[in-house]
Design a protein around this motif. Sequence first.
Motif, PDB file in Angstrom:
ATOM      1  N   ILE A  33      54.564 -55.183 -14.286  1.00  0.00           N
ATOM      2  CA  ILE A  33      55.030 -54.959 -12.904  1.00  0.00           C
ATOM      3  C   ILE A  33      54.836 -56.052 -11.884  1.00  0.00           C
ATOM      4  O   ILE A  33      55.826 -55.992 -11.134  1.00  0.00           O
ATOM      5  N   ASN A  34      54.042 -56.449 -12.039  1.00  0.00           N
ATOM      6  CA  ASN A  34      53.704 -57.928 -10.928  1.00  0.00           C
ATOM      7  C   ASN A  34      54.885 -59.013 -11.300  1.00  0.00           C
ATOM      8  O   ASN A  34      55.008 -59.854 -10.341  1.00  0.00           O
ATOM      9  N   ARG A  35      55.484 -58.949 -12.304  1.00  0.00           N
ATOM     10  CA  ARG A  35      56.549 -59.996 -12.317  1.00  0.00           C
ATOM     11  C   ARG A  35      57.870 -59.139 -12.490  1.00  0.00           C
ATOM     12  O   ARG A  35      58.906 -59.658 -13.190  1.00  0.00           O
ATOM     13  N   SER A 198      65.524 -57.546 -39.332  1.00  0.00           N
ATOM     14  CA  SER A 198      64.326 -57.537 -39.096  1.00  0.00           C
ATOM     15  C   SER A 198      64.071 -57.728 -37.803  1.00  0.00           C
ATOM     16  O   SER A 198      64.692 -58.516 -37.214  1.00  0.00           O
ATOM     17  N   TRP A 199      63.000 -57.091 -36.987  1.00  0.00           N
ATOM     18  CA  TRP A 199      62.811 -57.425 -35.573  1.00  0.00           C
ATOM     19  C   TRP A 199      61.513 -57.039 -34.887  1.00  0.00           C
ATOM     20  O   TRP A 199      60.939 -56.341 -35.728  1.00  0.00           O
ATOM     21  N   VAL A 200      61.143 -57.599 -33.874  1.00  0.00           N
ATOM     22  CA  VAL A 200      60.256 -57.001 -33.312  1.00  0.00           C
ATOM     23  C   VAL A 200      60.299 -56.871 -31.736  1.00  0.00           C
ATOM     24  O   VAL A 200      61.052 -57.914 -31.292  1.00  0.00           O
ATOM     25  N   LEU A 201      59.758 -56.060 -30.872  1.00  0.00           N
ATOM     26  CA  LEU A 201      60.120 -56.057 -29.640  1.00  0.00           C
ATOM     27  C   LEU A 201      58.750 -56.101 -28.970  1.00  0.00           C
ATOM     28  O   LEU A 201      57.751 -56.163 -29.423  1.00  0.00           O
ATOM     29  N   MET A 202      58.766 -55.874 -27.381  1.00  0.00           N
ATOM     30  CA  MET A 202      57.334 -55.642 -26.769  1.00  0.00           C
ATOM     31  C   MET A 202      57.779 -54.528 -25.729  1.00  0.00           C
ATOM     32  O   MET A 202      58.788 -54.214 -25.146  1.00  0.00           O
ATOM     33  N   TYR A 203      56.680 -53.783 -25.940  1.00  0.00           N
ATOM     34  CA  TYR A 203      56.398 -52.569 -25.111  1.00  0.00           C
ATOM     35  C   TYR A 203      56.314 -52.998 -23.671  1.00  0.00           C
ATOM     36  O   TYR A 203      56.002 -53.969 -23.148  1.00  0.00           O
ATOM     37  N   ASP A 204      56.531 -51.893 -22.569  1.00  0.00           N
ATOM     38  CA  ASP A 204      56.487 -52.039 -21.265  1.00  0.00           C
ATOM     39  C   ASP A 204      55.163 -52.468 -20.800  1.00  0.00           C
ATOM     40  O   ASP A 204      54.919 -52.863 -19.615  1.00  0.00           O
ATOM     41  N   TYR A 205      54.133 -52.289 -21.641  1.00  0.00           N
ATOM     42  CA  TYR A 205      52.455 -52.589 -21.318  1.00  0.00           C
ATOM     43  C   TYR A 205      52.409 -54.076 -22.144  1.00  0.00           C
ATOM     44  O   TYR A 205      51.235 -54.370 -22.231  1.00  0.00           O
ATOM     45  N   CYS A 206      53.514 -54.884 -22.468  1.00  0.00           N
ATOM     46  CA  CYS A 206      53.392 -56.170 -22.810  1.00  0.00           C
ATOM     47  C   CYS A 206      52.558 -56.182 -24.410  1.00  0.00           C
ATOM     48  O   CYS A 206      52.366 -57.456 -24.687  1.00  0.00           O
ATOM     49  N   LYS A 232      54.551 -67.292 -29.991  1.00  0.00           N
ATOM     50  CA  LYS A 232      54.487 -68.838 -29.341  1.00  0.00           C
ATOM     51  C   LYS A 232      55.145 -68.641 -28.028  1.00  0.00           C
ATOM     52  O   LYS A 232      54.907 -69.256 -27.043  1.00  0.00           O
ATOM     53  N   LYS A 233      56.475 -68.003 -27.893  1.00  0.00           N
ATOM     54  CA  LYS A 233      57.109 -68.004 -26.780  1.00  0.00           C
ATOM     55  C   LYS A 233      56.342 -67.262 -25.627  1.00  0.00           C
ATOM     56  O   LYS A 233      56.393 -67.619 -24.574  1.00  0.00           O
ATOM     57  N   LEU A 234      55.514 -66.018 -25.981  1.00  0.00           N
ATOM     58  CA  LEU A 234      54.725 -65.462 -24.978  1.00  0.00           C
ATOM     59  C   LEU A 234      53.696 -66.337 -24.331  1.00  0.00           C
ATOM     60  O   LEU A 234      53.543 -66.016 -23.285  1.00  0.00           O
ATOM     61  N   LEU A 235      52.965 -66.941 -25.465  1.00  0.00           N
ATOM     62  CA  LEU A 235      51.747 -67.696 -24.772  1.00  0.00           C
ATOM     63  C   LEU A 235      52.274 -68.875 -24.048  1.00  0.00           C
ATOM     64  O   LEU A 235      51.621 -69.060 -23.160  1.00  0.00           O
ATOM     65  N   ALA A 236      53.621 -69.525 -24.236  1.00  0.00           N
ATOM     66  CA  ALA A 236      54.076 -70.406 -23.442  1.00  0.00           C
ATOM     67  C   ALA A 236      54.373 -69.891 -22.096  1.00  0.00           C
ATOM     68  O   ALA A 236      54.469 -70.648 -21.062  1.00  0.00           O
ATOM     69  N   GLN A 237      54.982 -68.603 -22.031  1.00  0.00           N
ATOM     70  CA  GLN A 237      55.445 -68.008 -20.686  1.00  0.00           C
ATOM     71  C   GLN A 237      54.186 -67.286 -19.775  1.00  0.00           C
ATOM     72  O   GLN A 237      54.129 -66.652 -18.856  1.00  0.00           O
ATOM     73  N   GLY A 238      52.683 -67.471 -20.535  1.00  0.00           N
ATOM     74  CA  GLY A 238      51.726 -66.918 -19.899  1.00  0.00           C
ATOM     75  C   GLY A 238      51.279 -65.346 -20.353  1.00  0.00           C
ATOM     76  O   GLY A 238      50.416 -64.764 -19.466  1.00  0.00           O
ATOM     77  N   TYR A 239      52.054 -64.775 -21.115  1.00  0.00           N
ATOM     78  CA  TYR A 239      52.002 -63.460 -21.240  1.00  0.00           C
ATOM     79  C   TYR A 239      50.645 -62.973 -22.296  1.00  0.00           C
ATOM     80  O   TYR A 239      50.251 -63.827 -22.803  1.00  0.00           O
ATOM     81  N   PRO A 240      49.991 -61.900 -22.135  1.00  0.00           N
ATOM     82  CA  PRO A 240      49.055 -61.617 -23.021  1.00  0.00           C
ATOM     83  C   PRO A 240      49.624 -61.507 -24.374  1.00  0.00           C
ATOM     84  O   PRO A 240      50.823 -60.773 -24.378  1.00  0.00           O
ATOM     85  N   VAL A 241      48.819 -61.443 -25.384  1.00  0.00           N
ATOM     86  CA  VAL A 241      49.657 -61.422 -26.649  1.00  0.00           C
ATOM     87  C   VAL A 241      48.653 -60.680 -27.479  1.00  0.00           C
ATOM     88  O   VAL A 241      47.615 -60.880 -27.890  1.00  0.00           O
ATOM     89  N   TYR A 242      49.158 -59.174 -27.845  1.00  0.00           N
ATOM     90  CA  TYR A 242      48.194 -58.314 -28.441  1.00  0.00           C
ATOM     91  C   TYR A 242      49.041 -57.248 -29.025  1.00  0.00           C
ATOM     92  O   TYR A 242      50.329 -57.066 -28.582  1.00  0.00           O
TER      93      TYR A 242
END
Length: 276
Positions: A33-35, A198-206, A232-242
Amino acid sequence: MKILGEDELRTAEQALRHYLPKSSKVYGYLFGINRNKPSTLEVVVDTWPEFKSIIFRPNLKNDRVSDYTKKVTLFCTDVQVLKRMILEENSIDWTTYFLLGGLDITLGPMVKEVAASRGVTVRCFTLCHLLTLSDPHDLPDSPSSIENRICSLNESHIDIVNKTWKFGGNEKGYNNIKNLMCNFPSCCIVDETGQPVSWVLMYDYCALGILYTKPEHRGKGYAKILITVLAKKLLAQGYPVYCFIEEGNDISLRLFKSLGFTEDPSYRAIWFELNY
């Protein structure tokens, strides 16, 4: 009770960092939300600027609420404060179906007690492990032979992802997948025709999710590659990875742990369906 505005949402995000990983879902929502990620939720707290309970609920002024399942999530450091909010202050609309998800399982008895007092039926929808990644050192290098087949999902892929998603296959699922695919990071491996296998997404709660490989392409390590690339992409952009892994899904649990994801064995996250 107070509804938070833009500046307050940024302050709340920083406050919730101190309670990670247990606050991961509410923190992930706030991070998006803050982004300026689109959201159909509004955020309420018991008091401000110090708060002991935070609730994310449908913003009924948002025209897009009806496009998705009505979702509520929450986090607290004081169960009695939370109970007062949802019992006495009408912080949740109990008169309609909604999904209450990603909360600490220890809050389950309190939720059931309050729901019973409102004449609301509660069904446990799923129970999950919460896994987080803070150190990427266990993530392997992606094989060079497949690098040119790795890309992000796009709108032409919405239908195939929706049809294979266990909670999809309908219009609401399609709208949900479209929102995630168009507004949040994703990663896929395509075949020689450019179609994802094959794929992976991110939910709206990251949280990482909707991980899937077509049956005929399984056993090739694609899931491990996709998680690695996206993490790796998410960590580089500051996202929480979980991520949340459903109880009993031992294959996924072993996969994520092999990549360095960890969990607090004393914590479980639970989802409830509530219907008046």
